[in-house]
Design an enzyme around this catalytic site. Structure first.
Site, PDB file in Angstrom:
ATOM      1  N   ASP A 165       9.657   3.932  -0.128  1.00 18.59           N
ATOM      2  CA  ASP A 165       8.609   4.669   0.580  1.00 18.59           C
ATOM      3  C   ASP A 165       8.807   4.457   2.086  1.00 18.59           C
ATOM      4  O   ASP A 165       8.494   3.401   2.625  1.00 18.59           O
ATOM      5  CB  ASP A 165       7.249   4.141   0.109  1.00 18.59           C
ATOM      6  CG  ASP A 165       6.079   4.869   0.745  1.00 18.59           C
ATOM      7  OD1 ASP A 165       6.294   5.649   1.690  1.00 18.59           O
ATOM      8  OD2 ASP A 165       4.939   4.644   0.298  1.00 18.59           O
ATOM      9  N   TYR A 196       0.863  -1.181   0.000  1.00 17.62           N
ATOM     10  CA  TYR A 196       0.000   0.000   0.000  1.00 17.62           C
ATOM     11  C   TYR A 196       0.899   1.230   0.000  1.00 17.62           C
ATOM     12  O   TYR A 196       1.787   1.353   0.849  1.00 17.62           O
ATOM     13  CB  TYR A 196      -0.942   0.023   1.220  1.00 17.62           C
ATOM     14  CG  TYR A 196      -1.892   1.202   1.164  1.00 17.62           C
ATOM     15  CD1 TYR A 196      -2.919   1.240   0.232  1.00 17.62           C
ATOM     16  CD2 TYR A 196      -1.729   2.301   2.004  1.00 17.62           C
ATOM     17  CE1 TYR A 196      -3.780   2.332   0.148  1.00 17.62           C
ATOM     18  CE2 TYR A 196      -2.591   3.395   1.925  1.00 17.62           C
ATOM     19  CZ  TYR A 196      -3.609   3.403   0.996  1.00 17.62           C
ATOM     20  OH  TYR A 196      -4.450   4.485   0.911  1.00 17.62           O
ATOM     21  N   LYS A 210       3.179  11.768   6.135  1.00 14.83           N
ATOM     22  CA  LYS A 210       2.527  11.604   7.440  1.00 14.83           C
ATOM     23  C   LYS A 210       3.230  12.356   8.571  1.00 14.83           C
ATOM     24  O   LYS A 210       2.890  13.472   8.871  1.00 14.83           O
ATOM     25  CB  LYS A 210       2.370  10.115   7.771  1.00 14.83           C
ATOM     26  CG  LYS A 210       1.450   9.377   6.798  1.00 14.83           C
ATOM     27  CD  LYS A 210       0.932   8.085   7.380  1.00 14.83           C
ATOM     28  CE  LYS A 210       0.062   7.336   6.375  1.00 14.83           C
ATOM     29  NZ  LYS A 210      -0.558   6.153   6.915  1.00 14.83           N
TER      30      LYS A 210
HETATM   31  C1  LIG Z   1       3.669   3.206   3.100  1.00 18.15           C
HETATM   32  C2  LIG Z   1       2.661   4.263   2.786  1.00 18.15           C
HETATM   33  N1  LIG Z   1       2.919   5.145   1.827  1.00 18.15           N
HETATM   34  C3  LIG Z   1       2.042   6.117   1.516  1.00 18.15           C
HETATM   35  C4  LIG Z   1       0.853   6.227   2.194  1.00 18.15           C
HETATM   36  C5  LIG Z   1      -0.110   7.318   1.828  1.00 18.15           C
HETATM   37  O1  LIG Z   1      -0.149   8.298   2.791  1.00 18.15           O
HETATM   38  P1  LIG Z   1      -1.284   9.416   2.676  1.00 18.15           P
HETATM   39  O2  LIG Z   1      -2.581   8.696   2.905  1.00 18.15           O
HETATM   40  O3  LIG Z   1      -0.959  10.364   3.776  1.00 18.15           O
HETATM   41  O4  LIG Z   1      -1.196   9.987   1.324  1.00 18.15           O
HETATM   42  C6  LIG Z   1       0.547   5.338   3.199  1.00 18.15           C
HETATM   43  C7  LIG Z   1      -0.726   5.434   3.945  1.00 18.15           C
HETATM   44  O5  LIG Z   1      -1.051   4.651   4.793  1.00 18.15           O
HETATM   45  C8  LIG Z   1       1.462   4.321   3.502  1.00 18.15           C
HETATM   46  O6  LIG Z   1       1.217   3.414   4.466  1.00 18.15           O
END
Ligand SMILES: Cc1ncc(COP(=O)(O)O)c(C=O)c1O
Length: 458
Positions: free
Chosen positions: A259, A167, A286
């Protein structure tokens, strides 16, 4: 046994769940009233539809979130181990971030131009993560989408490679999964008309042979990966996996985008910095600005040169990368304050020692009660998995996630003033989490197991 879920009789789980739902309803009359009111104008009664998925009979409504605690509108207090699913990893409204935002508040909210904070935050990002060049986005989803676009442009290749059950936010290209050997659209997607497998390939995490097969085709622009899978339970990389992934991507001219949005829990600079590996792109969102909406992506000097070259020669017109509000002065002020004063080595030292303490408590419970469960941890982030052996792949992890039991445990804990993450069981330790609350959480897990066992006998 057919009626046993991860070592606990299903009937007992159902009885506990029913009792906990009733208990929640009794203790949250104002939340119930607000939920009723909100349901007239919000889809499913909540501002974001997934907020109705917490497993409570009606959505819990909060009055405030401060430090590592929450207070609801009925005056119930909670120790918060969900921490906004990572956004508040350093505590809610860290004082330094709140002060920086207050100072910026009367001095402009959005300007389309940088100020001093931008220069300082760039320096701080470079020294924290070890990558020299950076760009802002507003969410990690946006940052990931931007990185994929740059990667495709730089390599002139169409494909993305992701790991099964990953995700990365609201990133269309990544919403695929593995079915047998085939990449297909994830089930459950809403309004997706594209066949995502045309441009994305999916392989299992920790499967280097599959990565190599995919990269050998020569059409993969980018591998987008979390260094530890944190959104399908928790799956750790096997020893040598990330090193080999780095080597394979270099060998095949594929860009490696890591990521670190959740694995920022590992330590200052993220998981890859700890592992002494350098990606081509790094994404963090985040918690990066203390919970204020903000995300960043960084890249190497080589990538910067290639982007400059590409921009200098491309036809004029929109690049299609970037949004108006990203890089606004409020986000810049929060980012600077967080990097400078909140994400400190001392903060990480405390978070990690609290996480080790909780891990120890939970592991002792699992051993004492002979539960077919395990604990996984990446820095300050923990997850209980409901299989005896930790999973190696996203599929194994998702298959081991049982029905009902996690819901019963979460609601049991919530009713005792302890919040852990919905959808799975993530527990995050902030630098301001009191030790006593960590011990109270471990004891509440033990009491929950005891009550489930009691319910099995009744
Ligand atoms: C690993 C990862 N990358 C990106 C995101 C996306 O973050 P946002 O919802 O703040 O765009 C998430 C959201 O849970 C995530 O777990």
């Amino acid at each position: 046994m057919a009626d046993t879920i991860a070592g606990i009789p299903q009937g007992a789980i159902e009885r506990v769940l029913e009792a906990e739902r009733a208990r929640f309803a009794t203790h949250h009359p104002r939340s119930r009233a607000l939920a009723g009111r909100a349901s007239a104008h919000w889809l499913l009664g909540v501002p974001m539809h997934w907020m109705s998925d917490w497993g409570t009979p009606f959505p819990l409504h909060l009055a405030s979130a401060t430090g590592a605690g929450l207070e609801d509108v009925d005056g119930n207090r909670y120790a918060d181990f969900c921490l906004g699913d990572t956004g508040a990893m350093f505590g809610h409204s860290p004082p330094a971030v709140a002060a920086a935002l207050s100072a910026q508040l009367p001095r402009g909210l959005t300007t389309m131009l940088p100020g001093e904070d931008a220069a300082v935050a760039g320096e701080l990002l470079a020294s924290c993560f070890g990558l020299p060049y950076w760009q802002m986005a507003q969410t990690a989803s946006d940052a990931n989408r931007a990185v994929i676009r740059w990667a495709r442009a730089l390599t002139d290749r169409p494909r993305l490679l992701v790991f099964d059950q990953c995700y990365h936010g609201m990133v269309d290209d990544s919403f695929v999964r593995l079915e047998g050997a085939a990449t297909v659209n994830r089930p459950g997607l809403v309004g997706q008309v594209a066949d995502l497998s045309r441009h994305t390939r999916c392989v299992e995490f920790n499967d280097l042979a599959a990565v190599e097969r995919a990269l050998k085709e020569g059409d993969v622009a980018c591998v987008l990966a979390e260094p530890v899978m944190t959104n399908a339970g928790m799956v750790l990389p096997e020893p040598g996996f990330l090193e080999a992934l780095r080597q394979l991507t270099l060998r095949h001219g594929t860009i490696l985008a890591i990521d670190e949005t959740h694995t920022l829990s590992s330590g200052r600079g993220g998981y890859l910095r700890m592992a002494q590996l350098e990606p081509d792109f790094l994404v963090a969102g985040k918690a990066i600005a203390g919970g204020f909406p903000c995300a960043v992506y960084g890249f190497t000097a080589e990538i910067e040169q290639r982007i400059r070259g590409m921009l200098a020669t491309k036809p004029g017109g929109h690049s299609g990368v970037g949004t108006t509000l990203a890089g606004n002065p409020m986000a810049m002020a929060a980012l600077r304050a967080c990097l400078e004063q909140v994400m400190t080595p001392a903060a990480y030292e405390r978070m990690l020692s609290l996480a080790e303490r909780l891990e120890d408590g939970l592991e002792r419970l699992i051993e004492r009660e002979d539960l077919p469960w395990h604990v996984q941890r990446v820095g300050a982030r923990l997850e209980v998995g409901f299989s005896r052996v930790p999973p190696c792949t996203g599929r194994q992890s998702v298959d081991a996630l049982p029905a009902l039991l996690p819901d019963a445990i979460r609601l049991y804990l919530l009713n005792r003033g302890l919040v852990i993450t919905p959808f799975h069981n993530m527990m995050l330790l902030s630098p301001v989490t009191p030790v006593a609350e960590v011990d109270r959480l471990a004891s509440a897990w033990a009491q929950c197991v005891a009550d489930l066992r009691l319910a099995a006998r009744s």
